[in-house]
Structures are given as C-alpha cells and as structure tokens.
Design a protein around this motif. Structure first.
Motif, PDB file in Angstrom:
ATOM      1  N   VAL A   1       0.851  -1.191   0.000  1.00 62.73           N
ATOM      2  CA  VAL A   1       0.000   0.000   0.000  1.00 62.73           C
ATOM      3  C   VAL A   1       0.884   1.238   0.000  1.00 62.73           C
ATOM      4  N   PRO A   2       0.360   2.380  -0.451  1.00 63.45           N
ATOM      5  CA  PRO A   2       1.143   3.617  -0.415  1.00 63.45           C
ATOM      6  C   PRO A   2       1.498   4.009   1.015  1.00 63.45           C
ATOM      7  N   VAL A   3       2.590   4.740   1.147  1.00 60.71           N
ATOM      8  CA  VAL A   3       3.058   5.150   2.477  1.00 60.71           C
ATOM      9  C   VAL A   3       1.992   5.956   3.204  1.00 60.71           C
ATOM     10  N   LEU A   4       1.331   6.867   2.507  1.00 55.75           N
ATOM     11  CA  LEU A   4       0.301   7.684   3.148  1.00 55.75           C
ATOM     12  C   LEU A   4      -0.804   6.807   3.723  1.00 55.75           C
ATOM     13  N   ASP A   5      -1.217   5.799   2.978  1.00 57.21           N
ATOM     14  CA  ASP A   5      -2.268   4.906   3.455  1.00 57.21           C
ATOM     15  C   ASP A   5      -1.799   4.103   4.667  1.00 57.21           C
ATOM     16  N   ALA A   6      -0.528   3.718   4.680  1.00 61.99           N
ATOM     17  CA  ALA A   6      -0.005   2.961   5.817  1.00 61.99           C
ATOM     18  C   ALA A   6       0.019   3.815   7.077  1.00 61.99           C
ATOM     19  N   VAL A   7       0.488   5.062   6.971  1.00 65.20           N
ATOM     20  CA  VAL A   7       0.515   5.952   8.131  1.00 65.20           C
ATOM     21  C   VAL A   7      -0.903   6.181   8.648  1.00 65.20           C
ATOM     22  N   ALA A   8      -1.850   6.355   7.734  1.00 69.46           N
ATOM     23  CA  ALA A   8      -3.240   6.542   8.145  1.00 69.46           C
ATOM     24  C   ALA A   8      -3.782   5.290   8.821  1.00 69.46           C
ATOM     25  N   HIS A   9      -3.539   4.130   8.229  1.00 68.32           N
ATOM     26  CA  HIS A   9      -4.042   2.886   8.819  1.00 68.32           C
ATOM     27  C   HIS A   9      -3.511   2.696  10.233  1.00 68.32           C
ATOM     28  N   LEU A  10      -2.248   3.015  10.458  1.00 69.64           N
ATOM     29  CA  LEU A  10      -1.631   2.821  11.763  1.00 69.64           C
ATOM     30  C   LEU A  10      -2.064   3.874  12.777  1.00 69.64           C
ATOM     31  N   GLY A  11      -2.861   4.841  12.351  1.00 68.14           N
ATOM     32  CA  GLY A  11      -3.273   5.908  13.255  1.00 68.14           C
ATOM     33  C   GLY A  11      -2.117   6.799  13.653  1.00 68.14           C
ATOM     34  N   GLY A  12      -1.139   6.932  12.767  1.00 73.82           N
ATOM     35  CA  GLY A  12       0.073   7.685  13.060  1.00 73.82           C
ATOM     36  C   GLY A  12       1.161   6.783  13.606  1.00 73.82           C
TER      37      GLY A  12
ATOM     38  N   GLY B   1       8.985  12.861   0.923  1.00 77.72           N
ATOM     39  CA  GLY B   1       8.143  13.650   0.021  1.00 77.72           C
ATOM     40  C   GLY B   1       6.800  14.011   0.633  1.00 77.72           C
ATOM     41  N   LEU B   2       6.245  13.103   1.425  1.00 78.04           N
ATOM     42  CA  LEU B   2       4.980  13.407   2.094  1.00 78.04           C
ATOM     43  C   LEU B   2       5.151  14.503   3.142  1.00 78.04           C
ATOM     44  N   LEU B   3       6.312  14.538   3.800  1.00 82.86           N
ATOM     45  CA  LEU B   3       6.565  15.583   4.790  1.00 82.86           C
ATOM     46  C   LEU B   3       6.755  16.937   4.118  1.00 82.86           C
ATOM     47  N   THR B   4       7.570  16.991   3.088  1.00 80.13           N
ATOM     48  CA  THR B   4       7.781  18.268   2.404  1.00 80.13           C
ATOM     49  C   THR B   4       6.545  18.692   1.623  1.00 80.13           C
ATOM     50  N   GLY B   5       5.740  17.714   1.185  1.00 78.08           N
ATOM     51  CA  GLY B   5       4.513  18.012   0.465  1.00 78.08           C
ATOM     52  C   GLY B   5       3.334  18.324   1.364  1.00 78.08           C
ATOM     53  N   ARG B   6       3.550  18.317   2.683  1.00 72.97           N
ATOM     54  CA  ARG B   6       2.557  18.717   3.674  1.00 72.97           C
ATOM     55  C   ARG B   6       1.348  17.788   3.729  1.00 72.97           C
ATOM     56  N   ARG B   7       1.571  16.525   3.403  1.00 74.07           N
ATOM     57  CA  ARG B   7       0.505  15.537   3.508  1.00 74.07           C
ATOM     58  C   ARG B   7       0.641  14.698   4.774  1.00 74.07           C
ATOM     59  N   VAL B   8       1.825  14.730   5.367  1.00 76.41           N
ATOM     60  CA  VAL B   8       2.103  14.106   6.646  1.00 76.41           C
ATOM     61  C   VAL B   8       2.856  15.130   7.485  1.00 76.41           C
ATOM     62  N   VAL B   9       2.588  15.169   8.775  1.00 76.25           N
ATOM     63  CA  VAL B   9       3.245  16.148   9.642  1.00 76.25           C
ATOM     64  C   VAL B   9       3.794  15.468  10.885  1.00 76.25           C
ATOM     65  N   ARG B  10       4.738  16.142  11.514  1.00 75.89           N
ATOM     66  CA  ARG B  10       5.270  15.754  12.819  1.00 75.89           C
ATOM     67  C   ARG B  10       4.697  16.715  13.842  1.00 75.89           C
ATOM     68  N   THR B  11       4.007  16.184  14.838  1.00 75.63           N
ATOM     69  CA  THR B  11       3.326  17.045  15.796  1.00 75.63           C
ATOM     70  C   THR B  11       3.096  16.306  17.099  1.00 75.63           C
TER      71      THR B  11
END
Length: 366
Positions: free
Chosen positions: A25-36, A63-73
């Motif tokens: 699965v795409p990285v974005l989908d994996a991060v979402a599935h894991l709840g962060g 790329g997701l971090l620089t593209g503002r689709r994933v964040v560190r918070t």
C-alpha cells in the motif's frame, strides 16, 4: 464469549500492524491505517515502514513531509507523532485537554498563576509573523511577560499543548539531522483545525475507537486509552458498541473488535521483523503481554529497538559502522538465528543504501 489466548492476540496484532505480511500500500495509506507513528526519534519511522511495506523507499515518506501531507506534531500521549494531515486536523481539538493536562502534570508548580488562555493568545501573536521558531525561542519572546516560570515550562506548554504546531522539515527527513523549528499547524497546512464537537456528541472519539481497533484490535478500553492518552472515551466506546464484537483474553478482560477485521489463526507463521524505537505495535497497549514478556516490558519505554521472532520481542538491535548488531534476549534456535540474520542483512542494506549487508548476532543476555 470466545477466549483469545496470547498467541491468537499476537497474530491479530501482527496482521493489523502490517507485520505478518508486508503490505503493498502507499506510504500515506499505511501511516493513516496505523493511526500515526510515534516519531520523537526522527529516523525511526523509516525503519517502521520498511518493516511493514513492500518496496518501501525513504524518499516517499520524505516527500509526504515536504509536500505537507504528513506532519510531525505532538498528539497521542503528548508524544511526537507522524500523522496524516487529514487526521491531525480532525483529531487535534479532541486532544487539547489531554495535552494541557499532561504538560501541567510536569510543570504545574512552575505554571501556577499563569492564565493559559492569555499565554496561548500571546504565543499566537508571536507566531503570527510566520517565522518558524524553536521552543526556547518562543518561550524567550514571552519571558518578560511571564518571568517566573522557567523557559522550558512555558515552551512545553505553548508548543506541546496550547498552540497546535508542526515540526518543519528538514526535521524528520531521511538521513537528515535538523533541529526542531515550529510553525502553527493551520498555517502550514493552509486549513483550519476542525472545531470541537457540540457538547454531548463525540464523533472524533467514536472515529478513534474504530481506527484504533482496525490497527490494534482486539483490545480492551484500557489499551485504547494507553494508545491515545484520552480518558474520556467510555461514552464513545458505548456509542459504537453495537458495531463491535466482543472476546475475552485469558485474564478475563473484555476485548472489543471490528467484526470483519483480520484475526489469523494462532499457528499462522510470523516472520522475523525489526522494529524501531518506541514503535506503537508495543506502546499502543496497556497490556503488552501479547507481544512482549513482562520481564522485558521496560525496553518498550527505554527506546530500545527490538526484534520480533515468532511474533514476540526476542532481541534488541543497534547499528554502527553499517553493521546491524543483534543481542538476543533468550536462546534462539538455529532456524531463528538464520531468520534473524537474513532479515538483519536486508535491514543493513536498507540503512546503508545497499553498501553493506553486515549483521552480527552476539551472545544471548537471557
């Protein structure tokens, strides 16, 4: 009510955490599935995703971090998490009270007499110029107005609780060392945080229950709380309870789950997996016995990187000079050592950009 033993719970956890079979699965989908993903150590999520995804390329996460689709918070448990933009906007307001409470739990005496709403307003005014700031820089900007508290106390309250912030890249990019520079979440994403739900409703809490069970279930309410840090979810659990199925563990605790979520048989093979420091596959439970022995529980909060053998924490690992060193916590069979060595070589190759596949297994500590 069906009783699930520790091995059955272990296999369910591995399946939900994408650790039984690497997922395509795409990285974005994996991060979402894991709840962060817990991410106070900036490079650790890369190993966590490598262990979970087929063909993972670090550039995808960067790329997701620089593209503002994933964040560190700061979010769950007041720890730094890697979270999708959509999730943090939806979830942040629900975490506000918990974040304030946890910072106060550490700095209550120093912040006594400080009006937190006034502090928040003053902090937002400073950050309104759009300039990224470190926590200490923001605290120093307000020290004249609040001279009594130490800068650390002011900074923690502002950055971790009062003002939803993002840690800007290059912090968290692959093979990059960078200090923490913060900007308000809404300005970085160009969208406002979802407002709190009307009194008496908790749609975010209900969503968190479902999302947690999808990635961690079957689990008890205490496990849910251990993952997110939120105390006020019993009503949310009650609201979605009719959607769920119930089991019991060997200790008699009630475990809830989504009815169609995967629950592989306890004899399902579990390959060797290397986990990064503070991985939520371990930290996301109050009762961690499904994946780590009580004798080794302290490793999960000490930042140790661990190796799963047959689905359980069985070794720690480190890397130096492009060599992955594995220290078993128990005696490993010849087949187990071969599996650890094979996966360790693959990890060494990943971490060294294929320059090294050196792995060393030292004497057992158990």
């Amino acid at each position: 009510m069906t009783v699930l033993d520790a091995r059955a719970l272990n296999r369910a956890t591995l399946a939900r955490q994408l650790l039984l079979d690497r997922a395509g699965v795409p990285v974005l989908d994996a991060v979402a599935h894991l709840g962060g993903m817990q991410a106070q150590e900036p490079q650790e999520p890369f190993v966590g995703l490598w262990s979970r995804l087929r063909g993972f390329e670090p550039s995808a996460l960067s790329g997701l971090l620089t593209g503002r689709r994933v964040v560190r918070t700061h979010l769950m448990r007041r720890t730094v998490h890697l979270v999708t933009a959509d999730d943090v906007l939806a979830w942040r307001a629900r975490h506000d009270a918990m974040l304030r409470g946890r910072v106060l739990g550490t700095y209550r005496r120093q912040l006594e007499g400080v009006d937190l709403d006034e502090l928040a307003a003053a902090g937002r005014a400073v950050m309104a110029d759009g300039e990224p700031r470190s926590m200490s820089e923001l605290a120093r900007a307000l020290a004249d107005r609040w001279p009594a508290p130490e800068p650390r106390a002011l900074g923690e309250m502002l950055v971790a609780a009062l003002i939803p912030m993002v840690q800007l890249p290059p912090r968290g990019l692959w093979r990059t060392r960078a200090g923490v520079r913060n900007v308000p979440l809404s300005s970085w994403l160009g969208r406002e945080i979802d407002p709190p739900a009307p009194h008496g409703s908790d749609p975010v809490g209900e969503a968190l229950v479902r999302r947690y069970l999808a990635a961690f279930g079957p689990a008890a309410s205490a496990d849910l709380r251990a993952w997110c840090g939120l105390a006020g979810l019993p009503a949310a659990v009650a609201a979605v309870r009719e959607e769920l199925v119930a089991f019991r563990d060997e200790r008699g605790r009630e475990l809830l789950d989504l009815p169609d979520a995967p629950r592989p048989g306890p004899d399902s093979p579990a390959p060797v997996r290397f986990l990064p420091a503070f991985d939520n596959a371990i930290l996301g439970y109050h009762d961690r016995s499904r994946i780590i022995d009580d004798a080794h529980r302290g490793l999960s909060v000490a930042g140790a990187r661990v190796v799963l053998v047959d689905g359980r924490v069985s070794a720690t690992w480190s890397v130096e000079a492009s060599t992955v060193t594995v220290t078993p916590l128990r005696r490993l069979s010849r087949a187990d050592r071969a599996g650890v060595a094979e996966e360790g070589r693959a990890l060494a190759s990943f971490l060294s950009d294929r320059d090294s596949d050196r792995v060393r297994i030292v004497a057992s500590t158990g």
